[in-house]
Design a protein around this motif. Structure first.
Motif, PDB file in Angstrom:
ATOM      1  N   GLY A  44       0.842  -1.808  -0.314  1.00 28.14           N
ATOM      2  CA  GLY A  44       0.020  -0.200   0.171  1.00 28.14           C
ATOM      3  C   GLY A  44       0.750   1.178   0.031  1.00 28.14           C
ATOM      4  N   LEU A  45       2.247   1.249  -0.215  1.00 23.62           N
ATOM      5  CA  LEU A  45       2.923   2.208   0.324  1.00 23.62           C
ATOM      6  C   LEU A  45       3.739   2.370  -1.812  1.00 23.62           C
ATOM      7  N   GLN A  46       3.528   3.947  -1.752  1.00 26.12           N
ATOM      8  CA  GLN A  46       4.156   4.661  -2.789  1.00 26.12           C
ATOM      9  C   GLN A  46       6.251   4.842  -3.088  1.00 26.12           C
ATOM     10  N   VAL A  47       6.391   4.222  -4.505  1.00 22.73           N
ATOM     11  CA  VAL A  47       7.632   4.396  -4.314  1.00 22.73           C
ATOM     12  C   VAL A  47       7.889   5.754  -4.804  1.00 22.73           C
ATOM     13  N   CYS A  48       8.976   6.518  -3.778  1.00 25.26           N
ATOM     14  CA  CYS A  48       9.774   7.792  -3.729  1.00 25.26           C
ATOM     15  C   CYS A  48      10.542   7.541  -5.417  1.00 25.26           C
ATOM     16  N   GLN A  49      10.498   8.641  -6.368  1.00 25.68           N
ATOM     17  CA  GLN A  49      10.736   8.863  -7.010  1.00 25.68           C
ATOM     18  C   GLN A  49      11.542   9.662  -7.412  1.00 25.68           C
ATOM     19  N   PHE A  50      13.122   9.667  -6.976  1.00 22.64           N
ATOM     20  CA  PHE A  50      14.311  10.809  -6.762  1.00 22.64           C
ATOM     21  C   PHE A  50      14.800  11.321  -8.407  1.00 22.64           C
ATOM     22  N   ARG A  51      14.157  10.791  -9.060  1.00 19.79           N
ATOM     23  CA  ARG A  51      13.684  11.622 -10.649  1.00 19.79           C
ATOM     24  C   ARG A  51      13.013  11.036 -11.400  1.00 19.79           C
ATOM     25  N   PRO A  52      12.267  11.281 -12.265  1.00 24.14           N
ATOM     26  CA  PRO A  52      10.907  11.182 -13.023  1.00 24.14           C
ATOM     27  C   PRO A  52      11.021   9.770 -13.638  1.00 24.14           C
ATOM     28  N   GLY A  53      10.696   9.403 -12.842  1.00 23.53           N
ATOM     29  CA  GLY A  53      10.442   7.363 -13.665  1.00 23.53           C
ATOM     30  C   GLY A  53      11.379   6.363 -12.638  1.00 23.53           C
TER      31      GLY A  53
END
Length: 239
Positions: A44-53
């Motif tokens: 249920g968690l969302q990955v952190c996008q440190f740059r787009p994609g």
């Protein structure tokens, strides 16, 4: 506030759990965010996008030398995720992100039971082969099937006048429940470098999951911490 205690294999652990001496080797990889999200969607968690994609996966070996959970080895697949409810992105967001523990093989039964029972860590029993020569290398496998092996080349020392102390949080998922685990780390003897880690994957199901992220590939950065102390508090249920 009453002291929390847990009985594991007949031994009473009083919280927080203390790790008095350990060392860590880690490699950080840039992976496709959509593939990382599919891997951890169950949490249920969302990955952190440190740059787009793009998202970040850390692969680490921790060697616990002295602590309340005994002496053991641990291999972690840690996917960097946003705090619940956040869709932040960018390098600043990565600094605020926390590790979701997707894999966590260990080689001792007491820490396996404690990790599963107290925090919901996805621990399994595995075999470790650590070679201390330069370069430092380890393999982790289960039932004769290789999960991963990493060769680390020496990093550059990071100057520090005193041990660094950091208060952190980690997320776990077990039996339909996502938890937040608060922990604190003091470290010294830190070394880092660009690249510096060569990853090998085997035919274990965990290795196939790592391959779904486009691994093996060149690490963004790798490093080691020679002296680590940690404390782990009780987990808090998120959902």
């Amino acid at each position: 506030m009453p002291v929390s205690q847990h009985t594991i294999a007949g031994t009473v652990l009083t919280m927080p759990v203390h790790i008095r001496k350990a060392d860590v080797h880690t490699a950080m990889f840039s992976v496709p965010a959509d593939a990382a999200q599919r891997l951890v969607a169950y949490s249920g968690l969302q990955v952190c996008q440190f740059r787009p994609g793009r998202a970040v996966v850390n692969l680490m070996l921790a060697r616990y030398i002295d602590g309340d959970l005994g002496k053991y080895h641990e291999f972690g697949t840690c996917v960097m995720v946003n705090p619940p409810g956040s869709d932040a992105h960018g390098l600043k967001a990565l600094g605020d992100a926390a590790a979701f523990i997707h894999h966590l093989p260990v080689d001792q039964s007491f820490t396996l039971e404690a990790g599963r029972t107290i925090w919901g860590f996805p621990k399994i029993m595995a075999d470790f082969n650590v070679r201390h020569a330069s370069p430092f290398t380890f393999d982790v496998s289960e039932g004769g099937s290789l999960i991963a092996g990493i060769e680390f080349h020496g990093g550059l020392p990071i100057p520090s006048l005193r041990p660094r102390s950091r208060v952190l949080k980690t997320y776990t998922f077990s039996e339909g429940t996502t938890r937040e685990v608060p922990w604190e780390m003091n470290n010294s003897g830190v070394r880092f470098r660009p690249g510096g880690a060569t990853l090998r994957l085997g035919d274990h199901p965990y290795a196939k999951e790592l391959a779904s992220l486009g691994l093996p590939k060149r690490a963004m950065v790798s490093g080691s911490v020679a002296h680590v102390e940690m404390t782990f508090g009780d987990a808090h249920i998120l959902r």
